[in-house]
Scaffold this active site. Structure first.
Site, short mmCIF file in Angstrom:
data_model
loop_
_atom_site.label_atom_id
_atom_site.label_comp_id
_atom_site.label_asym_id
_atom_site.label_seq_id
_atom_site.Cartn_x
_atom_site.Cartn_y
_atom_site.Cartn_z
N GLY A 1 0.81 -1.22 0.00
CA GLY A 1 0.00 0.00 0.00
C GLY A 1 0.84 1.26 0.00
O GLY A 1 2.07 1.22 -0.07
N TYR B 1 -14.93 4.78 8.74
CA TYR B 1 -13.48 4.72 8.94
C TYR B 1 -13.10 5.36 10.29
O TYR B 1 -12.36 4.78 11.09
CB TYR B 1 -12.82 5.46 7.78
CG TYR B 1 -11.33 5.62 7.83
CD1 TYR B 1 -10.48 4.52 7.77
CD2 TYR B 1 -10.75 6.90 7.86
CE1 TYR B 1 -9.10 4.69 7.78
CE2 TYR B 1 -9.38 7.07 7.86
CZ TYR B 1 -8.56 5.97 7.82
OH TYR B 1 -7.20 6.14 7.82
N ASP C 1 -3.56 -12.63 4.26
CA ASP C 1 -4.82 -11.93 4.51
C ASP C 1 -4.91 -11.72 6.02
O ASP C 1 -5.00 -12.68 6.78
CB ASP C 1 -5.98 -12.79 4.01
CG ASP C 1 -7.34 -12.16 4.30
OD1 ASP C 1 -7.37 -11.07 4.92
OD2 ASP C 1 -8.35 -12.76 3.91
N ILE D 1 -2.09 -8.89 0.80
CA ILE D 1 -3.12 -9.86 0.41
C ILE D 1 -2.86 -10.42 -0.99
O ILE D 1 -3.25 -11.54 -1.30
CB ILE D 1 -4.54 -9.26 0.53
CG1 ILE D 1 -5.60 -10.34 0.44
CG2 ILE D 1 -4.76 -8.14 -0.48
CD1 ILE D 1 -6.90 -10.00 1.10
C1 AKB Z 1 -8.14 9.34 4.34
O1 AKB Z 1 -8.28 10.38 3.69
O2 AKB Z 1 -9.02 8.52 4.54
C2 AKB Z 1 -6.77 9.08 4.95
C3 AKB Z 1 -6.69 9.56 6.35
C4 AKB Z 1 -6.66 11.01 6.64
O3 AKB Z 1 -6.66 8.77 7.25
N1 AKB Z 1 -5.76 9.69 4.16
#
Ligand code: AKB
Length: 306
Positions: free
Chosen positions: A11, A138, A48, A35
Site C-alpha cells: 500500500g 473509517y 490476509d 493480500i
Molecule cells: C483518508 O483520507 O481517509 C486518509 C486519512 C486522513 O486517514 N488519508
C-alpha cells in the site's frame, strides 16, 4: 534480535515504510506481506490479515518480534462498504493484538487517523485530548481501535504504539480511497494535463504530511524507549496544512498555466468533519517528533517525480 512483519506492505505507506525499515534493519529482517503476492521479493509472504491462523503461522515461521499493521480501508472507500471496512479495520487489529497478548510478538504499530475527530471537535490546532465524535465508518473504526490499543496496553501490558496520520502525500504508490487523495491526484494531473478538477472545495483546509516525514515518525515512535510513549491510544501528528486553493497556488509557481476547478462530491462532508490543523506537541515532547518537509519542498518533489 528484531524481526519485522509489515502487513499491507504494497500500500501507499507500506511500500515506503518497508524500504526504510530494510535500509535500517537489513533486508532479511523485514518481511513484507500483502493480500496479493508481492513480485520479486524474496522476503515476502502473501497474507490476509483477516485469517488469524495465517497471521500466527507467518509470525512463528519468521520469529517475528515487531508487527506494523497497515492493512485498512480508508475513509472514502469505507463509506461505500461499511460492514467490510469495520471487519477489516477491527478484526485485523484483534488478530495482531491477540498475538502480542499470547506473547508471540513483542511490539505492534497500528495507524490511526485524523478521522477519529468529528464535527464537534475544535478544528484549529486540534488538541490531543478533545471531543471525538467521528461520523464516518473509517473514523468510528479508528476511534474504536484506539480504545482497544489502550485497553490491551493497560490490561495486558502490550507494547502497542500509534499515530493519527493526517493526509499523506507521496508519488510512488497511489493512495487507496482516502478523502485527502486530491493532494496527490492534483500533481499527476498537473504534469499530465495541466488542469485538475478537485473533489473538495477551494477553502477546505486539512492537515497533511509528506510521506518521508510520516515514515520517519513511524519508525521513530517504534524505536523510542517504551517509557517515553505516554499515549497508548494514538498520538496527534501534524506537519503541513493547506487548502486546495493554496496547493494550486504553490503548483502555479512552477506551472503558471495550471488550472483548477472545484466540483465537491460526497468527500466534502467527510473533510468538513475533520480538523483543519493539528496540535502535535505531545508527540514532540514525548518522542521528539519534528516535521522536516515544507509545503514548497513537497510541491517541488511531487512535480519532479509524478
Ligand atoms: C483518508 O483520507 O481517509 C486518509 C486519512 C486522513 O486517514 N488519508
Amino acid at each position: 534480535m528484531k524481526k519485522i512483519l509489515v502487513i499491507g506492505a504494497s500500500g501507499q505507506i507500506g511500500s515506503e515504510l518497508t524500504g526504510q525499515l530494510r535500509a535500517r534493519f537489513g533486508e532479511a529482517n523485514v518481511i513484507a506481506s500483502d493480500i496479493r503476492p508481492i513480485e520479486n521479493d524474496a522476503n515476502s509472504e502473501t497474507l490476509d490479515v483477516l485469517d488469524g491462523d495465517a497471521v500466527k503461522t507467518i509470525c512463528e515461521k519468521h520469529a517475528i518480534s515487531d508487527v506494523y499493521l497497515l492493512a485498512a480501508l480508508l475513509s472514502a472507500t469505507a463509506e461505500k462498504n461499511p460492514e467490510f471496512a469495520w471487519k477489516l479495520n477491527m478484526d485485523g487489529l484483534f488478530n495482531v493484538l491477540n498475538l502480542a497478548k499470547d506473547g508471540l510478538i513483542k511490539k505492534v504499530f497500528w495507524p490511526s487517523s485524523i478521522a477519529v475527530f468529528g464535527p464537534g471537535t475544535p478544528r484549529d490546532r486540534t488538541p490531543q485530548n478533545t471531543i471525538m465524535d467521528p461520523n464516518t465508518v473509517y473514523g468510528i473504526s479508528k476511534q474504536a481501535g484506539e480504545r482497544w490499543c489502550e485497553y490491551y496496553h493497560q490490561k495486558f501490558g502490550i507494547d502497542v504504539r500509534s499515530i493519527r496520520y493526517p493526509g499523506l502525500i507521496s508519488y510512488s504508490t497511489p493512495p487507496g480511497g482516502g478523502t485527502t487523495d486530491y493532494a496527490i491526484e492534483i500533481f499527476h494531473e498537473a504534469n499530465k494535463t495541466g488542469r485538475y478538477s478537485c473533489f473538495l472545495s477551494e477553502n477546505t483546509r486539512l492537515p497533511m504530511l509528506y510521506m518521508d516525514d510520516a515514515v520517519r515518525a513511524t519508525i521513530d515512535i517504534m524505536e523510542a524507549p517504551a517509557d517515553s510513549i505516554k499515549v497508548r491510544s494514538s498520538y496527534n501528528l501534524g506537519g503541513l496544512d493547506f487548502t486546495p486553493k493554496e496547493l494550486s497556488e504553490a503548483i502555479k509557481k512552477h506551472k503558471p498555466d495550471f488550472e483548477i476547478q472545484y466540483s465537491p462530491d460526497f468527500r466534502q462532508k467527510i473533510a468538513d468533519s475533520w480538523p483543519a490543523s493539528i496540535d502535535d506537541s505531545e508527540a514532540q515532547t514525548d518522542w521528539g517528533w519534528k516535521p522536516e518537509v515544507s509545503l514548497d519542498q513537497m510541491v517541488n518533489i511531487m512535480l519532479t517525480n509524478c
